[in-house]
Design a protein around this motif. Structure first.
Motif, PDB file in Angstrom:
ATOM      1  N   PRO A   1       0.830  -1.205   0.000  1.00 50.17           N
ATOM      2  CA  PRO A   1       0.000   0.000   0.000  1.00 50.17           C
ATOM      3  C   PRO A   1       0.870   1.265   0.000  1.00 50.17           C
ATOM      4  CG  PRO A   1      -0.778  -1.581   1.636  1.00 50.17           C
ATOM      5  CD  PRO A   1       0.554  -2.080   1.164  1.00 50.17           C
ATOM      6  N   CYS A   2       0.422   2.289  -0.741  1.00 47.03           N
ATOM      7  CA  CYS A   2       1.153   3.558  -0.754  1.00 47.03           C
ATOM      8  C   CYS A   2       0.162   4.708  -0.883  1.00 47.03           C
ATOM      9  CB  CYS A   2       2.184   3.596  -1.886  1.00 47.03           C
ATOM     10  SG  CYS A   2       1.515   3.381  -3.535  1.00 47.03           S
ATOM     11  N   ALA A   3       0.609   5.886  -0.451  1.00 45.91           N
ATOM     12  CA  ALA A   3      -0.283   7.050  -0.412  1.00 45.91           C
ATOM     13  C   ALA A   3      -0.680   7.493  -1.813  1.00 45.91           C
ATOM     14  CB  ALA A   3       0.409   8.201   0.334  1.00 45.91           C
ATOM     15  N   ASP A   4       0.264   7.444  -2.753  1.00 51.00           N
ATOM     16  CA  ASP A   4      -0.009   7.857  -4.134  1.00 51.00           C
ATOM     17  C   ASP A   4       0.384   6.731  -5.081  1.00 51.00           C
ATOM     18  OD1 ASP A   4      -0.962  10.728  -4.254  1.00 51.00           O
ATOM     19  OD2 ASP A   4       0.795  10.952  -2.941  1.00 51.00           O
ATOM     20  N   PRO A   5      -0.571   5.862  -5.424  1.00 50.39           N
ATOM     21  CA  PRO A   5      -0.276   4.719  -6.292  1.00 50.39           C
ATOM     22  C   PRO A   5      -0.177   5.135  -7.762  1.00 50.39           C
ATOM     23  CG  PRO A   5      -2.593   4.700  -5.704  1.00 50.39           C
ATOM     24  CD  PRO A   5      -1.967   5.853  -4.960  1.00 50.39           C
ATOM     25  N   VAL A   6       0.947   5.723  -8.111  1.00 49.49           N
ATOM     26  CA  VAL A   6       1.174   6.140  -9.498  1.00 49.49           C
ATOM     27  C   VAL A   6       1.213   4.919 -10.414  1.00 49.49           C
ATOM     28  CG1 VAL A   6       2.830   7.265 -11.047  1.00 49.49           C
ATOM     29  CG2 VAL A   6       2.311   8.271  -8.814  1.00 49.49           C
ATOM     30  N   VAL A   7       1.641   3.784  -9.867  1.00 47.84           N
ATOM     31  CA  VAL A   7       1.601   2.506 -10.583  1.00 47.84           C
ATOM     32  C   VAL A   7       0.748   1.553  -9.761  1.00 47.84           C
ATOM     33  CG1 VAL A   7       2.939   0.549 -11.430  1.00 47.84           C
ATOM     34  CG2 VAL A   7       3.864   2.873 -11.631  1.00 47.84           C
ATOM     35  N   GLY A   8      -0.217   0.893 -10.408  1.00 44.88           N
ATOM     36  CA  GLY A   8      -1.112   0.008  -9.666  1.00 44.88           C
ATOM     37  C   GLY A   8      -1.429  -1.269 -10.417  1.00 44.88           C
ATOM     38  N   LEU A   9      -2.044  -2.210  -9.719  1.00 43.62           N
ATOM     39  CA  LEU A   9      -2.429  -3.491 -10.290  1.00 43.62           C
ATOM     40  C   LEU A   9      -3.533  -3.303 -11.319  1.00 43.62           C
ATOM     41  CD1 LEU A   9      -2.242  -6.678 -10.108  1.00 43.62           C
ATOM     42  CD2 LEU A   9      -4.137  -6.514  -8.477  1.00 43.62           C
ATOM     43  N   MET A  10      -3.354  -3.886 -12.486  1.00 46.69           N
ATOM     44  CA  MET A  10      -4.430  -3.880 -13.469  1.00 46.69           C
ATOM     45  C   MET A  10      -5.495  -4.885 -13.031  1.00 46.69           C
ATOM     46  SD  MET A  10      -2.699  -3.773 -17.229  1.00 46.69           S
ATOM     47  CE  MET A  10      -1.748  -5.253 -16.898  1.00 46.69           C
ATOM     48  N   THR A  11      -6.721  -4.488 -13.016  1.00 40.58           N
ATOM     49  CA  THR A  11      -7.805  -5.391 -12.635  1.00 40.58           C
ATOM     50  C   THR A  11      -8.720  -5.709 -13.810  1.00 40.58           C
ATOM     51  OG1 THR A  11      -9.153  -3.505 -11.936  1.00 40.58           O
ATOM     52  CG2 THR A  11      -7.817  -4.602 -10.252  1.00 40.58           C
ATOM     53  N   GLU A  12      -8.600  -4.935 -14.900  1.00 43.69           N
ATOM     54  CA  GLU A  12      -9.484  -5.165 -16.045  1.00 43.69           C
ATOM     55  C   GLU A  12      -8.862  -4.565 -17.298  1.00 43.69           C
ATOM     56  OE1 GLU A  12     -13.732  -3.315 -17.149  1.00 43.69           O
ATOM     57  OE2 GLU A  12     -13.811  -4.673 -15.417  1.00 43.69           O
ATOM     58  N   TRP A  13      -8.887  -5.330 -18.383  1.00 40.35           N
ATOM     59  CA  TRP A  13      -8.427  -4.804 -19.661  1.00 40.35           C
ATOM     60  C   TRP A  13      -9.071  -5.609 -20.785  1.00 40.35           C
ATOM     61  CZ3 TRP A  13      -5.323  -7.709 -16.430  1.00 40.35           C
ATOM     62  CH2 TRP A  13      -4.808  -8.901 -16.946  1.00 40.35           C
ATOM     63  N   VAL A  14      -9.011  -5.057 -21.983  1.00 38.71           N
ATOM     64  CA  VAL A  14      -9.655  -5.682 -23.137  1.00 38.71           C
ATOM     65  C   VAL A  14      -8.642  -6.499 -23.910  1.00 38.71           C
ATOM     66  CG1 VAL A  14     -10.893  -5.284 -25.304  1.00 38.71           C
ATOM     67  CG2 VAL A  14     -11.340  -3.827 -23.312  1.00 38.71           C
ATOM     68  N   LYS A  15      -8.985  -7.757 -24.216  1.00 38.94           N
ATOM     69  CA  LYS A  15      -8.162  -8.620 -25.057  1.00 38.94           C
ATOM     70  C   LYS A  15      -9.055  -9.145 -26.166  1.00 38.94           C
ATOM     71  CE  LYS A  15      -5.060 -12.616 -24.998  1.00 38.94           C
ATOM     72  NZ  LYS A  15      -3.882 -11.904 -25.492  1.00 38.94           N
ATOM     73  N   GLY A  16      -8.846  -8.643 -27.385  1.00 39.77           N
ATOM     74  CA  GLY A  16      -9.727  -9.003 -28.489  1.00 39.77           C
ATOM     75  C   GLY A  16     -11.117  -8.459 -28.242  1.00 39.77           C
ATOM     76  N   ASN A  17     -12.087  -9.371 -28.202  1.00 40.47           N
ATOM     77  CA  ASN A  17     -13.469  -8.973 -27.943  1.00 40.47           C
ATOM     78  C   ASN A  17     -13.906  -9.297 -26.522  1.00 40.47           C
ATOM     79  OD1 ASN A  17     -13.900  -8.070 -30.620  1.00 40.47           O
ATOM     80  ND2 ASN A  17     -14.212 -10.188 -31.297  1.00 40.47           N
TER      81      ASN A  17
END
Length: 541
Positions: free
Chosen positions: A406-422
């Motif tokens: 955990p950090c106060a300003d998460p400039v980089v964070g875990l991806m939880t959702e993205w599009v792959k194809g359709n």
């Protein structure tokens, strides 16, 4: 009709089976044949994605998102044929397949055994997903005599028997060591290795003999006599000063000629002018450039195999020798970066995982930004450059990555959702580590008038990814206000792909891995441009 060439190794590991297979593929391709290369890996991991780079080396990623052995990188670089998920399989994946079939009831109550169920699964893999190739070159990982490789050796033995010599052949790579105290080369290790191979029912058709000096005709005849081969089928595999000399050296020793003779093929002589051009550029460059690679896996340089080759390709494109200075990023957490980076012409921070060494990479990015030294950040290297800019340009003192907690300003964070194809891919912090990253080829739109658009010469690109953390789009406006331009974005505008500093001579960070698509005859434009910028910097010093 596809012909199958199986490449095995003996005596010791790391003799260069992957390079030998890649070189043979290049030679057959140069003779006008269509080729495909595959790798059988004996270890029980499903894939190398969760293995430590300092144990296994780099993880090579294909367009279709497979995490594979680094030898597939050699295959692509030497032949230009894009590897697929179907080109690398491990014991773990084979056994997983067999067990899943058993659970599903596919074996109809039969006792599941290594022979025939596991070997059948291996043969299915070897022969699947072919599309009119003239040759399938299949490398078996490990060393003959290893327990782990026995099912693979049995499977290719069966295939050789089923296909017959008209469609199959076996190439065995061994070691012919020079013993200084005796003052001679010793052929006994090769004899024993061939005997071991024959013990599992495989007789090699060609022997590749690794050695650091020429093998006399007498020694070749001796090896041939003891191993039931013609002397012409004993091919010296001598050390060379650049891996791009390997296809030329093998052709001069008659390797591809013997392959064609075995299959009774009449083929034109291979056109090797391109290979000679590359070798001449490597051996006789017009200039030199010093690049610092600030990484965390420098204890095993195979961790950055594709990266090192891509930098070499950038040097070839600029007719320059690229001298690499490998620096452990943790050093900068104890010492000032200036002591290690002051004399370099460019700084590259590659990918990596975990907090260890991250502050050192941030220090390297800051040094490059402030000193106007060309900087290339790849994946993790881009993320650390963004955190550095957030802290020291935007005043976000507690900028960090949730990868480290955990950090106060998460400039980089875990991806939880993205599009792959359709489809929409979703992940959580509790997801399995293996195969859950953003993997494979994804499209990227480049900003008009950006440096990267000029480098690529187009506005839309596709590059290969391997990461689960991403620069947080919510900080984009604040960072752009202080001079960090987000010049490449995913098509939906949500995921930052490229950042650059327009006021800097050359400062670019990319979320993807461009090194995976670079080839000696087709250097990646980013590496070509980076080395050019480093050369310009060297002329200013």
């Amino acid at each position: 009709m596809t012909r199958f060439i199986f490449v095995t190794g003996g005596v010791v590991s790391s003799l260069g089976k992957g390079l030998s297979a890649a070189a043979l593929g290049a030679l057959l391709q140069a003779r006008g044949f269509k080729v495909r290369l595959r790798k059988l890996d004996p270890y029980l991991n499903v894939d190398p994605g969760t293995m430590s780079p300092t144990q296994h080396g780099e993880v090579y990623v294909t367009d279709d998102g497979a995490e594979t052995d680094l030898d597939l990188g050699h295959y692509e670089r030497f032949t230009g044929v894009a590897s697929r998920r179907s080109d690398n399989v491990t014991s773990g994946r084979i056994y997983s397949t067999v067990i899943a079939r058993e659970r599903h009831g596919d074996y109809l109550g039969a006792t599941v055994q290594v022979i025939p169920h596991v070997t059948d699964a291996i043969k299915e893999f070897v022969t699947a997903d072919l599309h009119g190739e003239d040759f399938l070159i299949c490398e078996v990982g490990g060393t003959v005599g290893d327990i782990e490789s026995l099912p693979f050796l049995e499977a290719i033995r069966q295939l050789g028997n089923e296909l017959g010599p008209e469609r199959s052949m076996f190439v065995h790579l061994t070691l012919v060591p020079w013993i200084p105290s005796a003052g001679e080369l010793k052929t006994k290790p090769t004899q024993h290795s061939v005997k071991e191979l024959q013990g599992v029912g495989i007789r090699p058709d060609i022997l590749l003999c690794r050695c650091d000096r020429p093998i006399s005709p007498e020694s070749r005849r001796k090896i041939a006599l003891f191993c039931n081969l013609r002397p012409e089928a004993v091919i010296p595999a001598l050390d060379v000063d650049t891996i791009y000399q390997v296809p030329i050296a093998y052709h001069e020793q008659g390797f591809d000629t013997e392959v064609c003779r075995h299959f009774k093929l009449e083929a034109k002589e291979p056109a090797l002018a391109n290979w000679h051009h590359v070798v001449n550029r490597v051996r006789e460059p017009e200039s030199n450039v010093q690049i610092a690679v600030v990484g965390k896996y420098t204890a095993l340089l195979d961790s950055y195999k594709s990266l090192a080759e891509a930098l070499t390709h950038g040097g070839i494109a600029n007719n320059a020798k690229v001298k690499l200075n490998w620096i452990d990023s943790e050093i900068f957490e104890r010492e000032d970066a200036v002591y290690h980076l002051e004399d370099v012409n460019g700084i590259l921070v590659p990918g990596g995982f975990g907090e260890r060494g991250s502050e050192g990479k941030i220090a390297a990015a800051r040094f490059a930004r402030e000193r106007k030294v060309p900087y290339f950040g790849i994946c993790f290297g881009m993320q650390m450059a963004v955190i550095e800019a957030a802290r020291h340009l935007a005043g976000i003192e507690k900028a960090g990555s949730t990868e480290f907690g955990p950090c106060a300003d998460p400039v980089v964070g875990l991806m939880t959702e993205w599009v792959k194809g359709n489809q929409v891919e979703r992940r959580t912090s509790n997801s399995d580590l293996g195969g859950t990253m953003r993997l494979g080829a994804y499209d990227c739109n480049l900003a008009e008038g950006s440096q990267v658009a000029d480098i690529y010469g187009k506005r839309h690109i596709s590059e290969r990814h391997r990461h689960r953390y991403e620069v947080n789009i919510n900080y984009k406006d604040r960072l752009e206000q202080v001079g960090l331009r987000f010049s490449g974005m995913s098509p939906d505008g949500v995921l930052p792909e490229i950042v650059e500093i327009p006021e800097h001579p050359w400062f670019i960070g990319v979320q993807f891995h461009p090194e995976l698509k670079s080839k000696p005859f087709d250097p990646h434009p980013l590496f070509t441009s980076f080395i050019h910028a480093a050369l310009e910097q060297s002329r200013l010093v």
